[in-house]
Design a protein around this motif. Structure first.
Motif, PDB file in Angstrom:
ATOM      1  N   GLY A 275       0.785  -1.225   0.000  1.00 31.30           N
ATOM      2  CA  GLY A 275       0.000   0.000   0.000  1.00 31.30           C
ATOM      3  C   GLY A 275       0.814   1.269   0.000  1.00 31.30           C
ATOM      4  N   GLU A 276       1.947   1.258  -0.712  1.00 35.99           N
ATOM      5  CA  GLU A 276       2.795   2.442  -0.802  1.00 35.99           C
ATOM      6  C   GLU A 276       3.318   2.625  -2.228  1.00 35.99           C
ATOM      7  N   GLY A 277       2.452   2.334  -3.200  1.00 33.20           N
ATOM      8  CA  GLY A 277       2.778   2.655  -4.583  1.00 33.20           C
ATOM      9  C   GLY A 277       3.499   1.583  -5.366  1.00 33.20           C
ATOM     10  N   GLU A 278       3.532   0.340  -4.907  1.00 27.59           N
ATOM     11  CA  GLU A 278       4.193  -0.754  -5.625  1.00 27.59           C
ATOM     12  C   GLU A 278       3.470  -0.975  -6.967  1.00 27.59           C
ATOM     13  N   TYR A 279       4.188  -1.017  -8.087  1.00 28.31           N
ATOM     14  CA  TYR A 279       3.503  -1.056  -9.374  1.00 28.31           C
ATOM     15  C   TYR A 279       4.198  -1.964 -10.382  1.00 28.31           C
TER      16      TYR A 279
END
Length: 484
Positions: free
Chosen positions: A309-313
């Motif tokens: 929940g911290e921008g992993e893409y």
């Protein structure tokens, strides 16, 4: 308790299809292609321009071999401090050399003169090799010191750690309570790799009796973790304890041209015993284009494979087997966080061809995580399982060609519901979701759309003993039709 409302379509065997009929399944596209951007970047081991990336591993040793027992390391347990001899071998070795630890137990009772919180520092180009998991054991006396690590590699290239077990002298209780910071003990990290390290191999390594991360990669590229086992963390509490294998970017860092950008790491064919792990495999901060594949996770305390929940893409999660977790087998988005408040994962993650059995949820997408592709997974519910695939605030998610079976009378195969958010972050309903071509069987229930806008449900085969489809009048759903 989840609110259940809507209209039950009373068909025990139901096929959902668009009015144009069922079309042949297309070749598997990238997540971006699914969501309307076929020329955009792709998930997994690809470059920013979409070309495949072949992640290299260090070459086999070609130089000298240094046996630590010839430098007075004693493989009998409890015979003194073996760390100085191992450090001497590591300092003597050059690129292409290997440091060999014959079978036995090596007691590590001192830290490196250049790093007061690490027993051993891995240098460039060197392989640290034991006789195999369980045969060679590094047993540390580190016990709860901040940032302590048994083997540390910072800014290192073309090195390897292989064929050994990392343990500690911890003899107390192990972590079981995710809300309790204790009991703790042992080193914070078993193997810690970071600070721009590249082309590192961690192979056939077992880590146990640690507090924070068994194997951790932060700000790395082209690091491969394979054939490893992680179990028995001493804490599974909040603030980062009890992670099996962690792949991290840098907080608030999303720049593919930056030197510390985290990408193209490979975590494959590892075994995580989750009994005393908060998360089996964790991706955190804007790390991207990593491959998590072929791993086995048995049990756990919280979500087994967690995109935090911290921008992993643009990560690829495939061919993993996750069983008997009292939370989600694969979760995208996270509601926790102390120092860094979590919410949505980043866009374009690809979750496919996993086998997820007996977990509370198979796949969970929440808090505004966008454009996830969930396809071709085999999900089996058991007594106590709640949902096969659950979408809350999950804009642009595609759920297709999955097989969901089993469960009891309270189990639902696919649920789309409202997201209450976390402290005001990530609340809302899913939009622009496609649920297509899924196969649902068993004694449970089928597809439940409780909330959302522009939800398309088409071409699914539902053969269940319970309710095949339920749609809330508050949800905006299109394409639902069915025949026996």
């Amino acid at each position: 308790m989840r609110r259940r409302c809507g209209i039950a379509l009373g068909l025990l065997v139901l096929t959902l299809s668009a009015c144009t009929g069922d079309a042949p399944a297309p070749a598997r596209p990238t997540p971006e292609a699914t969501t309307g951007s076929p020329t955009g970047p792709r998930a997994g081991l690809v470059a920013t321009d979409g070309t495949p990336v072949d992640v290299p591993v260090p070459d086999p040793p070609t130089g000298s071999s240094y046996d630590v027992t010839e430098l007075d390391a004693d493989p009998e347990p409890g015979t003194g401090d073996d760390a100085p001899a191992i450090r001497e071998a590591l300092a003597t070795a050059g690129a292409g050399d290997e440091v060999v630890l014959p079978a036995g137990v090596y007691d590590l009772r001192s830290t490196d003169p250049d790093d007061a919180e690490a027993n051993l520092l891995l240098p460039d180009g060197v392989r640290l090799r034991g006789a195999g998991q369980g045969a060679t054991v590094l047993r540390t006396s580190l016990d709860g010191e901040d940032d302590s690590a048994v083997v540390r590699a910072m800014g290192v290239h073309d090195a390897a750690v292989a064929g050994l077990t990392i343990s500690s002298e911890h003899t107390g209780a192990l972590g079981t309570d995710p809300d309790d910071e204790g009991p703790g003990g042992g080193p914070m990290y078993g193997v810690q790799i970071g600070d721009g390290s590249r082309r590192i191999l961690v192979e056939d390594v077992s880590v146990e009796l640690f507090q924070r991360h068994g194997i951790t990669l932060k700000g790395t590229r082209e690091v491969t973790v394979t054939g490893c086992r992680v179990a028995d963390a001493t804490s599974v509490g909040p603030g980062g304890s009890g992670y099996g294998i962690a792949v991290e970017g840098m907080a608030d860092q999303r720049d593919p041209d930056a030197g510390d950008d985290s990408r193209h790491n490979v975590v494959v064919d590892n075994h995580l015993d989750g009994t005393h792990l908060r998360h089996g495999i964790l991706l955190q901060f804007p790390t991207h284009n990593n491959l998590i594949a072929g791993n086995t996770i048995d049990g756990g305390v919280l979500d087994a494979i967690d995109l935090h929940g911290e921008g992993e893409y643009l990560n690829e999660i495939r061919d993993n087997t996750v069983t008997d977790v009292p939370a989600a087998a694969v979760a995208l988005g996270n509601s926790g966080g102390e120092k860094h408040r979590h919410d949505a994962s980043g866009e374009g993650n690809w979750v496919h061809d996993n086998r997820l059995v007996g977990n509370l949820q198979g796949v969970l997408v929440i808090l505004g995580t966008p454009d996830t592709l969930v396809e071709d997974n085999d999900i089996v519910g058991s007594r106590g399982s709640a949902v096969g695939i659950e979408l809350r605030n999950a804009p642009g998610t595609v759920v297709r060609d999955n097989s969901v079976a089993g469960g009891d009378a309270d189990f639902w195969a696919i649920v789309v519901t409202e997201d209450e958010g976390t402290d005001g972050r990530g609340a809302g309903v899913a939009t622009d979701v496609l649920i297509a071509g899924n196969r649902v069987t068993g004694p449970a229930n089928g597809i439940d759309v409780e909330a959302g806008r522009a939800i398309e449900v088409t071409g699914n085969s539902v053969d269940v003993d319970g309710t095949p489809v339920r749609v809330s009048p508050d949800a905006e759903v299109r394409g639902v039709s069915g025949t026996r």
